[in-house]
Design a protein around this motif. Structure first.
Motif, mmCIF file in Angstrom:
data_model
loop_
_atom_site.group_PDB
_atom_site.id
_atom_site.type_symbol
_atom_site.label_atom_id
_atom_site.label_comp_id
_atom_site.label_asym_id
_atom_site.label_seq_id
_atom_site.Cartn_x
_atom_site.Cartn_y
_atom_site.Cartn_z
ATOM 1 N N SER A 306 34.628 45.527 36.730
ATOM 2 C CA SER A 306 34.126 44.319 36.549
ATOM 3 C C SER A 306 34.769 43.384 37.565
ATOM 4 O O SER A 306 35.701 43.846 38.279
ATOM 5 N N MET A 307 33.786 42.495 37.691
ATOM 6 C CA MET A 307 34.194 41.469 38.727
ATOM 7 C C MET A 307 35.199 40.271 38.320
ATOM 8 O O MET A 307 34.960 39.565 37.193
ATOM 9 N N ARG A 308 36.296 39.911 39.158
ATOM 10 C CA ARG A 308 37.369 39.169 38.587
ATOM 11 C C ARG A 308 37.609 38.254 39.665
ATOM 12 O O ARG A 308 38.053 38.767 40.937
ATOM 13 N N GLU A 309 37.795 36.813 39.662
ATOM 14 C CA GLU A 309 38.045 35.919 40.498
ATOM 15 C C GLU A 309 39.525 36.054 40.701
ATOM 16 O O GLU A 309 40.425 36.095 39.819
ATOM 17 N N VAL A 310 40.189 35.844 41.914
ATOM 18 C CA VAL A 310 41.533 35.757 42.514
ATOM 19 C C VAL A 310 41.904 34.746 43.155
ATOM 20 O O VAL A 310 41.115 34.277 43.896
ATOM 21 N N GLU A 311 43.227 34.205 42.946
ATOM 22 C CA GLU A 311 43.622 32.931 43.812
ATOM 23 C C GLU A 311 44.636 33.753 44.555
ATOM 24 O O GLU A 311 45.535 34.616 44.468
ATOM 25 N N LEU A 312 44.545 33.282 46.054
ATOM 26 C CA LEU A 312 45.508 34.089 47.155
ATOM 27 C C LEU A 312 46.419 33.097 47.696
ATOM 28 O O LEU A 312 46.203 32.059 47.643
ATOM 29 N N GLY A 313 47.509 33.686 48.178
ATOM 30 C CA GLY A 313 48.727 33.076 48.676
ATOM 31 C C GLY A 313 48.456 33.434 50.238
ATOM 32 O O GLY A 313 47.633 33.142 51.054
ATOM 33 N N GLN A 314 49.804 33.792 50.657
ATOM 34 C CA GLN A 314 49.832 34.038 52.160
ATOM 35 C C GLN A 314 49.363 35.252 52.324
ATOM 36 O O GLN A 314 49.175 36.303 51.684
ATOM 37 N N ARG A 315 49.016 35.418 53.684
ATOM 38 C CA ARG A 315 48.642 36.523 54.263
ATOM 39 C C ARG A 315 49.406 37.232 55.481
ATOM 40 O O ARG A 315 49.912 36.537 56.020
ATOM 41 N N ILE A 316 49.466 38.596 55.534
ATOM 42 C CA ILE A 316 50.126 39.312 56.425
ATOM 43 C C ILE A 316 48.987 40.334 56.922
ATOM 44 O O ILE A 316 48.120 40.459 56.220
ATOM 45 N N PRO A 317 49.286 41.036 58.323
ATOM 46 C CA PRO A 317 48.135 41.724 58.487
ATOM 47 C C PRO A 317 47.929 43.048 57.537
ATOM 48 O O PRO A 317 48.896 43.721 57.369
ATOM 49 N N GLY A 318 46.765 42.799 57.177
ATOM 50 C CA GLY A 318 46.379 43.991 56.304
ATOM 51 C C GLY A 318 46.497 43.921 54.693
ATOM 52 O O GLY A 318 45.791 44.360 53.861
ATOM 53 N N TRP A 319 47.149 42.707 54.401
ATOM 54 C CA TRP A 319 47.633 42.605 52.975
ATOM 55 C C TRP A 319 47.420 41.185 52.847
ATOM 56 O O TRP A 319 47.665 40.197 53.517
ATOM 57 N N VAL A 320 47.268 40.788 51.310
ATOM 58 C CA VAL A 320 47.265 39.416 50.843
ATOM 59 C C VAL A 320 48.050 39.122 49.525
ATOM 60 O O VAL A 320 47.815 40.199 48.883
ATOM 61 N N GLU A 321 48.604 37.962 49.571
ATOM 62 C CA GLU A 321 49.354 37.744 48.058
ATOM 63 C C GLU A 321 48.436 37.122 47.197
ATOM 64 O O GLU A 321 47.480 36.443 47.689
ATOM 65 N N VAL A 322 48.598 37.882 45.878
ATOM 66 C CA VAL A 322 47.658 37.210 44.768
ATOM 67 C C VAL A 322 48.459 36.250 44.021
ATOM 68 O O VAL A 322 49.405 36.740 43.262
ATOM 69 N N VAL A 323 48.131 35.161 43.807
ATOM 70 C CA VAL A 323 48.907 34.012 43.098
ATOM 71 C C VAL A 323 48.565 34.126 41.565
ATOM 72 O O VAL A 323 49.357 34.232 40.807
ATOM 73 N N SER A 324 47.454 34.347 41.252
ATOM 74 C CA SER A 324 46.712 34.490 40.154
ATOM 75 C C SER A 324 45.403 35.333 39.906
ATOM 76 O O SER A 324 44.655 35.393 41.044
ATOM 77 N N GLY A 325 45.134 35.888 38.696
ATOM 78 C CA GLY A 325 43.947 36.573 38.862
ATOM 79 C C GLY A 325 44.107 37.924 38.328
ATOM 80 O O GLY A 325 43.107 38.836 37.824
ATOM 81 N N LEU A 326 45.322 38.812 38.808
ATOM 82 C CA LEU A 326 45.820 40.038 38.524
ATOM 83 C C LEU A 326 46.909 40.193 38.156
ATOM 84 O O LEU A 326 48.131 39.409 38.345
ATOM 85 N N GLU A 327 47.337 41.329 37.515
ATOM 86 C CA GLU A 327 48.585 41.629 36.938
ATOM 87 C C GLU A 327 49.017 42.974 37.620
ATOM 88 O O GLU A 327 48.228 43.830 38.098
#
Length: 351
Positions: A306-327
């Protein structure tokens, strides 16, 4: 000729129709290439995890000795002693060189003798004063002579000490630039002295990082001479002014250099760790950008997405922080997202 041309045209049309049919068959097979017998689409998935989020800034810096001086001659005379072994470690107070000091030694001896005689005369006058056989003015005059000679003796001793050049701090001697016995002028450089046990790294940081960088922050330093070997240190000082042209600020970091592998003047690659906190992170490959929003495909227990929207935070090479939307622990698709749509069945082939 007309029939031959007609047969040739029909032959070309038939070959073209067969070729187009083959291309259509290939296109129909391509979407199903990752499917198994039951029709699931092969994709790679990964678990949403919490791990340290390390934010760094990088810069180029130069090595600077913790303490560094040029050893210079304070007066013009002959070098009678020179104790410079290039690269040798010396302690504070060790004699590095000595100038001809015969005249100054004689001057000190002369003034010492005069002072002794004047003190003796002062003592005699003071004894006479107890019987009131001498005036107080004579005692005062003699005391002035004693004080004057004492001051002259202090100056002579200071000048004598200047002719002996000592190490001002613990360090390592540089190249010898003068030979023993040479006549040198005041200000002539004999050698250099560097404290290398602690090395400073001077580098610049952009203005927008000024609020983040603090004293004591961890620093990692590398140099081409040692490949991937990392030298650890910390931020020790931050300049009070920014450069008006580059809009950057100078920063000093200190490193333990007791093994003497790093030297002043080296070009150093510097990484300053601004933050190291646990955060929910996912691979950038899992993101599906749509306008100003970001989505991911989440896998349920039946291997449907299923498709789910996520809110992102800080980024580092290759990875991204998820602030909300996932557990933490949820499973998402990281490879093959272009082949799927919400609700389809997937076949997990890797992570």
């Amino acid at each position: 000729m007309t029939k031959a041309h007609s047969r040739l045209i029909w032959l070309i049309l038939i070959v073209l129709a067969v070729f187009l049919g083959y291309l259509f068959w290939q296109q129909q097979q391509a979407p199903n290439s990752g499917r198994g017998p039951g029709g699931p689409i092969a994709v790679s998935t990964a678990k949403v995890t919490v791990k340290p989020l390390v934010r760094q800034i990088t810069s180029l810096g130069s090595g600077v000795a913790n303490n560094s001086v040029q050893i210079v001659v304070p007066a013009s005379d002959f070098l009678t002693e020179l104790n410079i072994q290039e690269g040798k470690a010396v302690a504070a107070g060790d004699i590095i060189a000595r100038l001809n000091n015969v005249q100054q030694q004689a001057r000190v001896a002369e003034l010492s003798a005069v002072l002794t005689d004047q003190n003796r005369q002062l003592a005699r006058l003071q004894n006479l004063a107890t019987t009131q056989a001498t005036a107080q003015s004579m005692i005062d005059e003699q005391q002035t002579r004693v004080n004057t000679t004492l001051a002259q003796l202090d100056i002579a001793r200071a000048q004598l000490n200047e002719l002996t050049i000592r190490a001002p701090f613990d360090g390592y001697l540089g190249l010898r630039l003068i030979s023993q016995g040479a006549y040198v002028n005041a200000g002539t450089v004999l050698t250099t002295l560097d404290d290398l046990n602690t090395l400073k790294v001077e580098f610049s940081v952009a203005e927008h990082h000024l609020a983040e960088i603090k004293r004591g922050m961890p620093v990692q330093v590398t140099n081409v001479a040692y490949g991937n070997l990392v030298f650890a240190g910390e931020v020790s000082a931050i300049d009070t002014r920014l450069d008006r042209v580059t809009r950057s600020i100078r920063v000093h970091a200190t490193l333990d250099n007791s093994d003497l592998r790093l030297r002043p003047g080296m070009l150093l690659n510097v990484k300053v760790e601004l933050a190291n906190v646990p955060a929910l992170q996912i691979s950038e490959r899992a993101l599906i950008p749509q306008q100003n929003r970001q989505y991911v495909f989440v896998v349920n227990s039946e291997n449907r997405v299923s498709m789910r929207e996520v809110e992102l935070g800080q980024r580092i090479p290759g990875w991204v922080e998820v602030v909300s939307g996932l557990e933490e622990g949820e499973e998402i698709v990281v490879e093959g997202i272009q082949k799927i749509r919400p609700g389809v069945l997937i076949n997990k082939v890797g992570a």
